[in-house]
Write an enzyme that holds these catalytic residues in place. Structure first.
Site: not given
Ligand SMILES: NC(=O)C[C@H](N)C(=O)O
Length: 325
Positions: A15, A84
């Site tokens: 991201t 993540t």
């Protein structure tokens, strides 16, 4: 005048590199984030791949470990940006395979660059300060997120959407805060523990196959035999301190493959204390290997590394039980 510090910035996607895709289908990794002002630091940038982290495999982790190794002599600190979702797996694999003296810090973001609460630049700047902090070397690769500094063995993603997405028992080993003083920002890095000695594993390739099975109430061992047939080793995300329904006991006793017991509970060690059929004591007697406090996906990477190095079951047991990682 001392030479400027050298920072290697390695972008791998996630991201922190993502934006809404032009075709309207959702977020995808695009361009790497820019590092906000760091002062007198020479930065080199590298991008071995640009992937959402669910697409990252152990082979990518090995590529990354090799790249970091090749940059070691040219950098005073290294930062890896990463998605993540599997960040803790890459961090742990790097922990197993890189020299602990290398100051390597992984980070990412939970919001993308077009969101109001974009957390990428702050995390990246924090990670850079931690990587260049003289006290970081010797701790192995670390994860920096939301100002907290985590050990790769214990860090885990604890929230799917919050900005403070990382935690893990027993919590951070340090903290970074940036303090504005007299018109300039000062980074304050504080560690709560001293570095410790740890081994390093050097697999040439990751050729073993290790699968994870997830235990649940009423599991009668579905999938166990097929997985044991295909794989070189298994990890079970077991119940509590490492217990399973009774049907698993003969299956574990009957397989020649190493079976590592982790827990699906979010914190705490595996303790072989229960003596009912399928209780941890009976599973260990049947040959299962307790994963200590590693979660199932980190236990899998350790088992994968050991089996790829040709370790036999007794050696695997020694590494897990003595905590040689
Ligand atoms: N926040 C993130 O980076 C999540 C994203 N799905 C990834 O892991 O690539």
């Amino acid at each position: 005048m001392p030479a400027p510090a050298r920072l290697a910035l390695i972008h791998t996607g996630g991201t922190i590199a993502s934006r809404p895709s032009p075709d309207g289908r959702g977020l995808t990794p695009q361009s790497p984030p820019e590092l906000p002002g760091l002062g007198d630091v020479t930065v080199t940038e590298h991008q071995p791949f640009n992937l959402p982290s669910p697409h990252v495999t152990p082979a990518h982790m090995l590529t990354l470990a090799r790249l970091i190794g090749s940059l070691a002599g040219e950098a005073d600190g290294l930062v890896v940006t990463h998605g993540t979702d599997t960040l803790e797996e890459t961090a742990f694999f790097l922990h197993l395979t890189l020299p602990p003296e290398l100051p390597v810090v992984l980070t990412g973001s939970m919001r993308h660059a077009e969101e109001a609460s974009w957390d990428g630049p702050g995390n990246l700047l924090d990670a850079a300060h931690v990587a260049l902090c003289p006290e970081t070397a010797g701790r192995g690769p670390l994860v920096v997120f939301g100002g907290d500094i985590f050990d790769a063995r214990t860090v885990t993603k604890v929230h799917t959407s919050a900005v403070d997405a990382f935690g893990g028992y027993p919590g951070p080993i340090g903290r970074i805060d940036r303090v504005a003083l007299g018109g300039r920002e000062e980074a304050r890095v504080r560690y709560f523990a001293r570095p410790e000695l740890r081994p390093r594993y050097r697999p040439a390739a990751l050729e073993a196959r290790v699968e994870i099975l997830y235990a649940y109430a009423g599991w009668q061992g579905e999938g166990f035999s097929e997985a044991a047939e295909r794989a070189d080793g298994l990890v079970i995300a077991a119940l509590g301190t490492g217990n399973l329904p009774p049907e698993l006991l003969p299956l574990i006793a009957g397989t020649g493959k190493p079976v590592v017991l982790a827990t699906r509970t979010h914190a705490g060690p595996i303790l072989p204390v229960y003596g009912y059929p399928g209780g941890g004591a009976t599973l260990v007697e049947a040959g299962a290997i307790p994963a200590s406090f590693l979660n199932a996906h980190k236990a899998r990477l350790l088992l994968l590394t050991l089996l790829s190095l040709g370790a036999e079951r007794d050696e695997v047991r020694r590494v897990f039980s003595e905590g040689v990682f």
